[in-house]
Write an enzyme that holds these catalytic residues in place. Structure first.
Site, PDB file in Angstrom:
ATOM      1  N   HIS A  24      29.487  78.010 -45.299  1.00  0.00           N
ATOM      2  CA  HIS A  24      30.530  78.098 -46.327  1.00  0.00           C
ATOM      3  C   HIS A  24      31.609  79.157 -46.043  1.00  0.00           C
ATOM      4  O   HIS A  24      31.897  80.040 -46.838  1.00  0.00           O
ATOM      5  CB  HIS A  24      29.990  78.142 -47.762  1.00  0.00           C
ATOM      6  CG  HIS A  24      29.088  79.288 -48.147  1.00  0.00           C
ATOM      7  ND1 HIS A  24      29.333  80.593 -47.836  1.00  0.00           N
ATOM      8  CD2 HIS A  24      27.951  79.291 -48.876  1.00  0.00           C
ATOM      9  CE1 HIS A  24      28.393  81.347 -48.348  1.00  0.00           C
ATOM     10  NE2 HIS A  24      27.535  80.608 -48.970  1.00  0.00           N
ATOM     11  N   HIS A  78      15.565  81.306 -55.647  1.00  0.00           N
ATOM     12  CA  HIS A  78      17.032  81.244 -55.664  1.00  0.00           C
ATOM     13  C   HIS A  78      17.467  79.775 -55.639  1.00  0.00           C
ATOM     14  O   HIS A  78      16.923  78.984 -54.872  1.00  0.00           O
ATOM     15  CB  HIS A  78      17.543  82.003 -54.431  1.00  0.00           C
ATOM     16  CG  HIS A  78      19.019  82.045 -54.244  1.00  0.00           C
ATOM     17  ND1 HIS A  78      19.921  81.879 -55.267  1.00  0.00           N
ATOM     18  CD2 HIS A  78      19.765  82.246 -53.111  1.00  0.00           C
ATOM     19  CE1 HIS A  78      21.151  81.967 -54.776  1.00  0.00           C
ATOM     20  NE2 HIS A  78      21.073  82.178 -53.477  1.00  0.00           N
ATOM     21  N   GLU A  80      20.500  78.472 -54.825  1.00  0.00           N
ATOM     22  CA  GLU A  80      21.503  77.976 -53.869  1.00  0.00           C
ATOM     23  C   GLU A  80      20.844  76.966 -52.922  1.00  0.00           C
ATOM     24  O   GLU A  80      19.688  77.131 -52.527  1.00  0.00           O
ATOM     25  CB  GLU A  80      22.161  79.126 -53.084  1.00  0.00           C
ATOM     26  CG  GLU A  80      23.408  78.636 -52.367  1.00  0.00           C
ATOM     27  CD  GLU A  80      24.337  79.744 -51.866  1.00  0.00           C
ATOM     28  OE1 GLU A  80      23.995  80.938 -51.996  1.00  0.00           O
ATOM     29  OE2 GLU A  80      25.419  79.401 -51.343  1.00  0.00           O
ATOM     30  N   ASP A  82      20.760  76.035 -49.914  1.00  0.00           N
ATOM     31  CA  ASP A  82      20.106  76.268 -48.621  1.00  0.00           C
ATOM     32  C   ASP A  82      18.620  76.596 -48.825  1.00  0.00           C
ATOM     33  O   ASP A  82      17.828  76.521 -47.884  1.00  0.00           O
ATOM     34  CB  ASP A  82      20.808  77.357 -47.798  1.00  0.00           C
ATOM     35  CG  ASP A  82      21.145  78.605 -48.571  1.00  0.00           C
ATOM     36  OD1 ASP A  82      21.294  78.544 -49.809  1.00  0.00           O
ATOM     37  OD2 ASP A  82      21.273  79.669 -47.930  1.00  0.00           O
ATOM     38  N   HIS A 145      21.430  86.808 -54.852  1.00  0.00           N
ATOM     39  CA  HIS A 145      22.845  86.593 -54.616  1.00  0.00           C
ATOM     40  C   HIS A 145      23.538  85.806 -55.736  1.00  0.00           C
ATOM     41  O   HIS A 145      24.767  85.768 -55.813  1.00  0.00           O
ATOM     42  CB  HIS A 145      22.924  85.855 -53.267  1.00  0.00           C
ATOM     43  CG  HIS A 145      24.152  85.192 -52.864  1.00  0.00           C
ATOM     44  ND1 HIS A 145      24.207  83.935 -52.343  1.00  0.00           N
ATOM     45  CD2 HIS A 145      25.421  85.652 -52.887  1.00  0.00           C
ATOM     46  CE1 HIS A 145      25.447  83.624 -52.048  1.00  0.00           C
ATOM     47  NE2 HIS A 145      26.191  84.646 -52.358  1.00  0.00           N
ATOM     48  N   ASP A 164      17.721  85.971 -50.367  1.00  0.00           N
ATOM     49  CA  ASP A 164      18.859  86.249 -49.475  1.00  0.00           C
ATOM     50  C   ASP A 164      18.910  87.715 -49.001  1.00  0.00           C
ATOM     51  O   ASP A 164      19.425  87.994 -47.904  1.00  0.00           O
ATOM     52  CB  ASP A 164      20.172  85.958 -50.205  1.00  0.00           C
ATOM     53  CG  ASP A 164      20.546  84.487 -50.175  1.00  0.00           C
ATOM     54  OD1 ASP A 164      20.094  83.764 -49.280  1.00  0.00           O
ATOM     55  OD2 ASP A 164      21.296  84.064 -51.070  1.00  0.00           O
ATOM     56  N   TYR A 191      25.976  90.017 -42.233  1.00  0.00           N
ATOM     57  CA  TYR A 191      25.455  89.307 -43.408  1.00  0.00           C
ATOM     58  C   TYR A 191      25.717  90.131 -44.673  1.00  0.00           C
ATOM     59  O   TYR A 191      26.180  89.616 -45.696  1.00  0.00           O
ATOM     60  CB  TYR A 191      23.956  89.095 -43.198  1.00  0.00           C
ATOM     61  CG  TYR A 191      23.264  88.296 -44.256  1.00  0.00           C
ATOM     62  CD1 TYR A 191      23.077  86.922 -44.117  1.00  0.00           C
ATOM     63  CD2 TYR A 191      22.765  88.903 -45.403  1.00  0.00           C
ATOM     64  CE1 TYR A 191      22.425  86.189 -45.086  1.00  0.00           C
ATOM     65  CE2 TYR A 191      22.113  88.182 -46.371  1.00  0.00           C
ATOM     66  CZ  TYR A 191      21.949  86.813 -46.210  1.00  0.00           C
ATOM     67  OH  TYR A 191      21.299  86.102 -47.174  1.00  0.00           O
ATOM     68  N   HIS A 224      16.566  84.230 -44.586  1.00  0.00           N
ATOM     69  CA  HIS A 224      17.366  83.938 -43.392  1.00  0.00           C
ATOM     70  C   HIS A 224      17.017  84.945 -42.292  1.00  0.00           C
ATOM     71  O   HIS A 224      16.938  86.160 -42.564  1.00  0.00           O
ATOM     72  CB  HIS A 224      18.868  84.088 -43.674  1.00  0.00           C
ATOM     73  CG  HIS A 224      19.403  83.127 -44.695  1.00  0.00           C
ATOM     74  ND1 HIS A 224      19.550  81.789 -44.464  1.00  0.00           N
ATOM     75  CD2 HIS A 224      19.846  83.337 -45.952  1.00  0.00           C
ATOM     76  CE1 HIS A 224      20.063  81.204 -45.546  1.00  0.00           C
ATOM     77  NE2 HIS A 224      20.240  82.124 -46.464  1.00  0.00           N
TER      78      HIS A 224
END
Ligand code: FEO
Length: 395
Positions: A24, A78, A80, A82, A145, A164, A191, A224
């Site tokens: 993104h 989370h 989001e 991903d 996040h 995250d 990051y 990640h």
């Protein structure tokens, strides 16, 4: 395929996205990973899922350890996508009626992304889930996040599943910090700069909360990149340093674009002035450097000097793009300066200056603009401007 036992009965079942190069709008030259974790005990819990396209790999990774139907609890740290994109496939395999633990905001957000019908079990900070010999504790981390974000802590093993936070967009053969040493830190810094910087005050509060709760970590497992097991304190300390943005280095970033090299010549002369003052300078031309790499340099720079030619009575488009991006990430404690060349109307410097002021940067003068090509006197003005910014950086 990836199913790595990271502690007794605790597995990394996530996937590696080797080929992603744009996350993104963030340049991911090294790919990334979507980590998910399986904790096996008398009860079995899956923590997080992966991006939708990788659902088959996640299911295969889990199946090599346990039949997905035997998973008792699913935890979503989370929303989001991903990390939640594979939830529909997972819930289908695990059982649509199995408890799905998430924060209160997680319940709202998951229901807006996916199914209203799942067996949501909203939890808050301090709530626990007993797995038998082991216990999971939840810690809400709003805005780290998203508003729904939370951490899950495996108490007996002192393992933090941090979603995250503490992550890096890095895909490699290494899975742990001790396999990479300091080479992982530029990835962690990039990051932080691009994902976490605007939440710096919240990160500092979270570290205070964690300290007051006396939580200790044998391992920090973000969603990640690599997992921190040798020295989890190293990434926590780095987060505190980056979040404070107080002790910015004697460093300046010159971010600019140019049409016919005039603004570029100005950038080089400003750089000479800064260098004379002993400042470390990173010139970054916007059509050659990705905005996410520039922001990484901005994170620990004291001065951000932005140059734009005037185009059609306004800013050069790449400069607008960068300023919008930087404004959203809310860098703190910066000195700002504007410069640029123009032909007749010359609005760009004023526009850059206004943006830097809106970001609460301490600006140097009202910027510097030069008509058409800088001549000898113009170059001397740029050098003097650079020296003045350098003196401000040194305080
Ligand atoms: Fe890796 Fe906020 O998602």
């Amino acid at each position: 395929m990836r199913q790595l036992e990271i502690a007794k009965g605790v597995y990394d079942v996530g996937v590696t996205d080797w080929n992603i190069r744009d996350f993104h709008g963030y340049s991911t030259y090294s790919g990334t990973t979507y980590n998910a974790f399986l904790v096996t005990d008398e009860k079995i819990a899956l923590i997080d899922t992966v991006k939708k396209e990788f659902a088959d790999q996640l299911i295969e990774n889990i199946s090599r350890i346990v039949d997905p139907k035997k998973i008792d609890y699913v935890i979503s740290n989370h929303t989001e996508m991903d990390h939640s994109g594979s939830l529909p496939r997972i819930m289908h395999r695990v059982g649509e009626d199995k408890p799905l633990f998430c924060s209160k905001m997680g319940e709202k957000n998951l229901a807006r992304h996916f199914s209203q019908k799942w067996n949501y079990r909203p939890v808050g900070t301090g709530d626990e889930l007993n797995l038998g010999k082991r216990t999971l504790t939840f810690l809400e981390t709003r805005m780290l996040h998203w508003p729904d974000s939370m951490f899950t802590y495996l108490k007996e093993d002192k393992i933090l599943f941090s979603s995250d936070a503490f992550g890096q967009h890095y895909a490699g053969p290494e899975r742990f910090d001790d396999m990479m040493g300091d080479a992982i830190m530029p990835h962690a810094k990039k990051y932080f700069a691009n994902i976490m910087m605007l939440y710096s005050p919240l990160i500092l509060k979270l570290v205070e909360t964690v300290t007051s709760l006396g939580l200790q970590f044998n391992m920090i497992c973000p969603d990640h990149g690599i997992l921190w097991r040798k020295d989890p304190g190293k990434i926590i300390n780095a987060y505190v340093k980056w979040s404070r943005q107080e002790d910015n280095e004697k460093k300046a970033v010159i971010v600019y674009d140019t049409m016919w090299h005039s603004t570029e010549i100005m950038a080089e002369a400003i750089m000479s002035g800064l260098t004379e003052e002993g400042i470390y300078v990173r010139p970054m031309k916007l059509r050659e450097c990705h905005r996410s790499d520039i922001i990484t340099e901005v994170l620990d720079a004291k001065a951000v000097i932005v140059g734009s030619p005037t185009l059609n009575n306004g800013l050069y488009p790449t400069v607008s793009d960068f300023l919008t991006y930087m404004k959203g990430l809310k860098p703190q404690n910066k000195i700002g300066a504007a410069f640029g060349s123009y032909g007749w109307s010359g609005e760009s410097v004023k526009l850059v200056q206004e943006e830097l002021t809106a970001m609460k940067f301490q600006t140097v003068d009202s910027g510097l603009k030069i008509q058409y090509m800088p001549d000898k006197a113009g170059i001397e003005k740029c050098e003097a401007f650079g020296r003045k910014i350098g003196q401000a950086v040194k305080g």
